[in-house]
Write a protein that holds these residues in place. Structure first.
Motif, PDB file in Angstrom:
ATOM      1  N   LYS A 269      32.048 -17.224  17.567  1.00 22.81           N
ATOM      2  CA  LYS A 269      32.152 -17.673  16.156  1.00 22.81           C
ATOM      3  C   LYS A 269      32.775 -16.373  15.474  1.00 22.81           C
ATOM      4  N   GLY A 270      33.188 -16.821  14.069  1.00 30.20           N
ATOM      5  CA  GLY A 270      33.938 -15.914  12.944  1.00 30.20           C
ATOM      6  C   GLY A 270      35.137 -15.695  13.196  1.00 30.20           C
ATOM      7  N   LEU A 271      36.039 -16.253  14.172  1.00 34.88           N
ATOM      8  CA  LEU A 271      37.595 -16.226  14.221  1.00 34.88           C
ATOM      9  C   LEU A 271      38.042 -17.154  13.543  1.00 34.88           C
ATOM     10  N   ASN A 272      39.445 -17.043  12.983  1.00 35.38           N
ATOM     11  CA  ASN A 272      40.210 -17.830  12.301  1.00 35.38           C
ATOM     12  C   ASN A 272      41.614 -17.824  13.030  1.00 35.38           C
ATOM     13  N   PRO A 273      41.781 -18.978  13.755  1.00 33.99           N
ATOM     14  CA  PRO A 273      41.365 -20.247  13.729  1.00 33.99           C
ATOM     15  C   PRO A 273      39.910 -20.196  14.641  1.00 33.99           C
ATOM     16  N   SER A 274      38.988 -21.189  14.150  1.00 30.88           N
ATOM     17  CA  SER A 274      37.662 -21.052  15.120  1.00 30.88           C
ATOM     18  C   SER A 274      37.743 -20.919  16.362  1.00 30.88           C
ATOM     19  N   GLU A 275      36.890 -20.518  17.186  1.00 26.92           N
ATOM     20  CA  GLU A 275      36.852 -20.509  18.653  1.00 26.92           C
ATOM     21  C   GLU A 275      35.319 -20.904  18.779  1.00 26.92           C
ATOM     22  N   GLY A 276      34.572 -21.508  17.745  1.00 22.34           N
ATOM     23  CA  GLY A 276      33.190 -21.768  17.635  1.00 22.34           C
ATOM     24  C   GLY A 276      32.864 -23.152  18.350  1.00 22.34           C
ATOM     25  N   ASN A 277      31.249 -23.282  18.263  1.00 20.97           N
ATOM     26  CA  ASN A 277      31.103 -24.682  18.825  1.00 20.97           C
ATOM     27  C   ASN A 277      30.408 -25.439  17.706  1.00 20.97           C
ATOM     28  N   ASN A 278      30.035 -26.703  17.676  1.00 21.27           N
ATOM     29  CA  ASN A 278      29.181 -27.421  16.977  1.00 21.27           C
ATOM     30  C   ASN A 278      28.054 -27.778  17.425  1.00 21.27           C
ATOM     31  N   TYR A 279      27.389 -27.072  18.347  1.00 19.19           N
ATOM     32  CA  TYR A 279      26.047 -27.269  19.171  1.00 19.19           C
ATOM     33  C   TYR A 279      24.983 -27.246  17.983  1.00 19.19           C
ATOM     34  N   PHE A 280      24.853 -26.400  17.058  1.00 16.39           N
ATOM     35  CA  PHE A 280      23.787 -26.027  16.055  1.00 16.39           C
ATOM     36  C   PHE A 280      23.783 -27.162  15.230  1.00 16.39           C
ATOM     37  N   ALA A 281      24.864 -27.855  14.642  1.00 16.46           N
ATOM     38  CA  ALA A 281      25.025 -29.124  13.595  1.00 16.46           C
ATOM     39  C   ALA A 281      24.487 -30.039  14.304  1.00 16.46           C
ATOM     40  N   ASP A 282      25.097 -30.129  15.681  1.00 14.67           N
ATOM     41  CA  ASP A 282      24.625 -31.467  16.295  1.00 14.67           C
ATOM     42  C   ASP A 282      23.275 -31.671  16.766  1.00 14.67           C
ATOM     43  N   TYR A 290      15.562 -22.263   8.955  1.00 11.42           N
ATOM     44  CA  TYR A 290      15.589 -21.352   9.833  1.00 11.42           C
ATOM     45  C   TYR A 290      16.411 -20.308   9.405  1.00 11.42           C
ATOM     46  N   ASN A 291      15.509 -18.787   9.540  1.00 10.41           N
ATOM     47  CA  ASN A 291      16.123 -17.809   9.043  1.00 10.41           C
ATOM     48  C   ASN A 291      16.127 -17.755   7.357  1.00 10.41           C
ATOM     49  N   GLY A 292      15.389 -18.416   6.619  1.00  7.09           N
ATOM     50  CA  GLY A 292      15.435 -18.437   5.301  1.00  7.09           C
ATOM     51  C   GLY A 292      16.466 -19.473   4.758  1.00  7.09           C
ATOM     52  N   VAL A 293      17.175 -20.160   5.697  1.00  2.00           N
ATOM     53  CA  VAL A 293      18.225 -21.153   5.293  1.00  2.00           C
ATOM     54  C   VAL A 293      17.523 -22.562   5.529  1.00  2.00           C
ATOM     55  N   TYR A 342      20.946 -23.496  22.890  1.00  5.22           N
ATOM     56  CA  TYR A 342      22.073 -23.096  22.038  1.00  5.22           C
ATOM     57  C   TYR A 342      21.955 -22.983  20.631  1.00  5.22           C
ATOM     58  N   LEU A 343      21.056 -22.215  20.163  1.00  2.60           N
ATOM     59  CA  LEU A 343      20.339 -22.088  18.600  1.00  2.60           C
ATOM     60  C   LEU A 343      20.896 -20.830  18.371  1.00  2.60           C
ATOM     61  N   ASP A 344      22.302 -20.814  18.028  1.00  6.18           N
ATOM     62  CA  ASP A 344      22.920 -19.748  17.300  1.00  6.18           C
ATOM     63  C   ASP A 344      23.664 -20.213  15.925  1.00  6.18           C
ATOM     64  N   VAL A 345      22.795 -19.588  14.992  1.00  8.72           N
ATOM     65  CA  VAL A 345      23.532 -20.134  13.816  1.00  8.72           C
ATOM     66  C   VAL A 345      24.933 -19.771  13.629  1.00  8.72           C
ATOM     67  N   ASN A 350      30.256 -25.834  12.205  1.00  6.95           N
ATOM     68  CA  ASN A 350      30.720 -25.983  13.495  1.00  6.95           C
ATOM     69  C   ASN A 350      31.485 -24.662  14.134  1.00  6.95           C
ATOM     70  N   ASP A 351      30.679 -23.622  13.805  1.00  6.96           N
ATOM     71  CA  ASP A 351      31.562 -22.473  14.250  1.00  6.96           C
ATOM     72  C   ASP A 351      30.346 -21.494  15.091  1.00  6.96           C
ATOM     73  N   GLY A 352      29.593 -21.931  15.957  1.00  9.72           N
ATOM     74  CA  GLY A 352      28.469 -21.634  16.617  1.00  9.72           C
ATOM     75  C   GLY A 352      29.049 -20.614  17.751  1.00  9.72           C
ATOM     76  N   GLY A 353      28.354 -19.588  18.367  1.00  9.81           N
ATOM     77  CA  GLY A 353      29.080 -18.637  19.139  1.00  9.81           C
ATOM     78  C   GLY A 353      28.315 -18.629  20.640  1.00  9.81           C
ATOM     79  N   SER A 354      27.343 -19.627  20.841  1.00  8.85           N
ATOM     80  CA  SER A 354      26.730 -19.728  22.023  1.00  8.85           C
ATOM     81  C   SER A 354      27.425 -20.271  23.150  1.00  8.85           C
ATOM     82  N   ASN A 355      27.461 -19.705  24.336  1.00  7.13           N
ATOM     83  CA  ASN A 355      28.398 -20.227  25.436  1.00  7.13           C
ATOM     84  C   ASN A 355      27.744 -21.312  25.910  1.00  7.13           C
ATOM     85  N   PHE A 356      28.525 -22.043  26.874  1.00  3.87           N
ATOM     86  CA  PHE A 356      27.840 -23.249  27.796  1.00  3.87           C
ATOM     87  C   PHE A 356      27.933 -22.958  29.389  1.00  3.87           C
ATOM     88  N   PRO A 357      26.730 -22.972  29.995  1.00  2.00           N
ATOM     89  CA  PRO A 357      26.818 -22.410  31.442  1.00  2.00           C
ATOM     90  C   PRO A 357      27.295 -23.574  32.197  1.00  2.00           C
TER      91      PRO A 357
END
Length: 489
Positions: A269-282, A290-293, A342-345, A350-357
């Protein structure tokens, strides 16, 4: 209509349908596969493009966990209304041949295959250093094999494409027999295992396919075909890996590379263009504090009550893998299941950083336990035995070892392995395939559908162990003899 196999390689490669060399001149503004690949850097870009296909929403980014987890008794979807109708079809075994998840899973795999073929077509004749040539070729072969393994398990006979093609050539495809597809997969993985390094010394290469990745996947491919002795021969070559002490460490985004992961789809996460996933939102609930949000999710790929009940008391994997309650405000806790692995804020939408094994050492151990047992029940315990492999996974989870008195025969041991695979590998796209290849998978799913939805046969029968070929492909080929639809659709 564009054929799904004929897709650009990250926008830099185009195909020419001309067969005459003297008119096969690419404009200077475009590059073809034959003109682009010159240097080691070019091939590295090409291989990176293959990996990029794994992140796509057509594959591991979204579609695959609908086809491989929601399809099973592990997960369902929260919204079963009109807006989620196509996902409901997957869950209820009522999918039609135009279902977009079915089409995306098929097309996404061939994007990866096409990109792999683009590299493989050019690399042998290239003048790049031999070490780079071996690595890039091995990676392309591994990724092509992985995609064909997904295709053949989801759709059965599929076109076996191993070269770059023109559109007219692609239109003449036939559905190759399952045995032919598996033969190509095994050949690719054996070649990849001989070409790839055991480890990478450059930190920038961590996460790429290794020889261990290829041997492990080859073993899994052979177990799927019930080639037990050949599977063990491949799995014994998976060395240098071990189980992490803490199961939770596997899913921490900061722990991208570890001694248990043979291969994973990587996100950042945090790259432009994004290299993150949408697991959290989905996957998180509709109102998720979660975490105050307060976040809004879709609560799809939602753990079923059946799966929750499958965990034994004291299993450390339960709290890591899922939860059955959550906060919908700072002070209010409500009941509801959701995936935690895959609970990565996300850094942004749609820019989560968790990996998929995709493949890890616990899977390898359980595959060895299964293959040994299928060759003949053996009550021996200890290192290198079927009981030893099974209990290594259980012990890490905080569970007592299984003894021969608990599992006195081949059938009971087989059931124990499939049970262990379910809870160990939950939400990692294995459950559907395990059910589909097991002798009682249809019966297990029929009982689940009756309990969960009050659905009975013929909603599910053996024909529905394969998805339909997308209707667009049937229409394009219009060849019932060589390109028929799967039975039951």
């Amino acid at each position: 209509m564009k054929h799904p196999y004929i897709l650009p390689l990250l926008g830099i490669l185009t195909l020419s349908a001309c067969s005459k060399d003297f008119i096969n001149l690419a404009p200077q503004s475009n590059q073809t596969t034959s003109t682009f690949f010159k240097t080691a850097s070019d091939f590295e870009q090409g291989v990176n493009a293959i990996y990029d296909g794994l992140q796509s929403n057509q594959t591991y980014g979204k579609t695959y966990y609908y086809l491989m987890e929601v399809r099973s008794d592990n997960t369902d979807i929260w919204d079963r209304g009109a807006l989620a109708g196509v996902a409901s079809q997957i869950d209820f075994f009522t999918e039609v041949t135009t279902n977009p998840f079915v089409s995306d899973g098929y097309a996404g795999a061939y994007v990866i295959i096409t990109r792999a073929n683009a590299v493989l077509d050019q690399i042998d004749a290239s003048a790049i250093p031999d070490a780079s040539k071996k690595q890039y070729k091995g990676e392309a072969l591994f990724l092509r094999a992985l995609s064909y393994f997904n295709l053949v398990r989801l759709y059965g006979p599929v076109p076996l494409v191993t070269k770059m093609e023109t559109t007219s050539q692609a239109l003449n495809h036939k559905r190759n027999a399952v045995a032919e597809v598996y033969g190509q997969i095994e050949n690719d993985l054996q070649a990849a295992a001989s070409l790839l390094p055991a480890v990478y010394t450059n930190v920038n290469d961590y996460g790429r396919a290794t020889a261990g990745s290829a041997w492990g996947l080859l073993g899994k491919v052979r177990v799927t075909q019930k080639k037990w002795n050949d599977a063990l021969a491949a799995l014994k070559n998976v060395t240098g890996y071990n189980l992490l002490t803490d199961y939770a460490d596997l899913y921490k985004p900061a722990n991208v590379v570890n001694s248990e992961i043979l291969f994973a789809v990587r996100y950042k996460k945090g790259l432009n263009p994004s290299e993150g996933n949408n697991y959290f939102a989905d996957m998180v609930p509709v109102s998720f504090y979660y975490n105050g949000v307060l976040y809004g999710g879709s609560n799809n790929n939602r753990p079923t009550h059946d799966l929750v009940a499958a965990y034994e008391s004291g299993d450390k994997r339960l709290g890591v893998s899922l939860d059955t309650t959550y906060n919908n405000s700072a002070t209010n806790v409500v009941k509801g299941n959701y995936v935690k692995k895959y609970l990565d804020v996300p850094g942004a939408t749609n820019d989560g950083g968790s990996n998929f094994p995709v493949l890890r050492y616990a899977d390898i151990l359980l595959l060895q336990a299964e293959a040994l047992n299928e060759q003949g029940y053996n009550p021996a315990t200890g290192v290198g035995t079927a009981f030893g492999f099974l209990n290594a996974v259980r012990t890490r989870a905080g569970l007592p070892e299984k003894k021969p008195a608990d599992l006195p025969d081949q059938a009971s041991f087989r059931a124990a392995v499939f049970q262990e695979r379910r809870v160990e590998l939950a939400f990692e796209n294995d459950r559907w395939f395990d059910l589909a290849r097991s002798t009682n998978g249809v019966a297990v799913l029929q009982a689940y559908l009756k309990q969960e939805y009050n659905l009975t046969t013929p909603v599910l029968n053996a024909d529905r162990l394969l998805f339909p070929i997308p209707q667009s492909e049937i229409n394009i080929h219009n060849d019932p003899a060589n390109f028929p639809q799967n039975k039951g659709y």
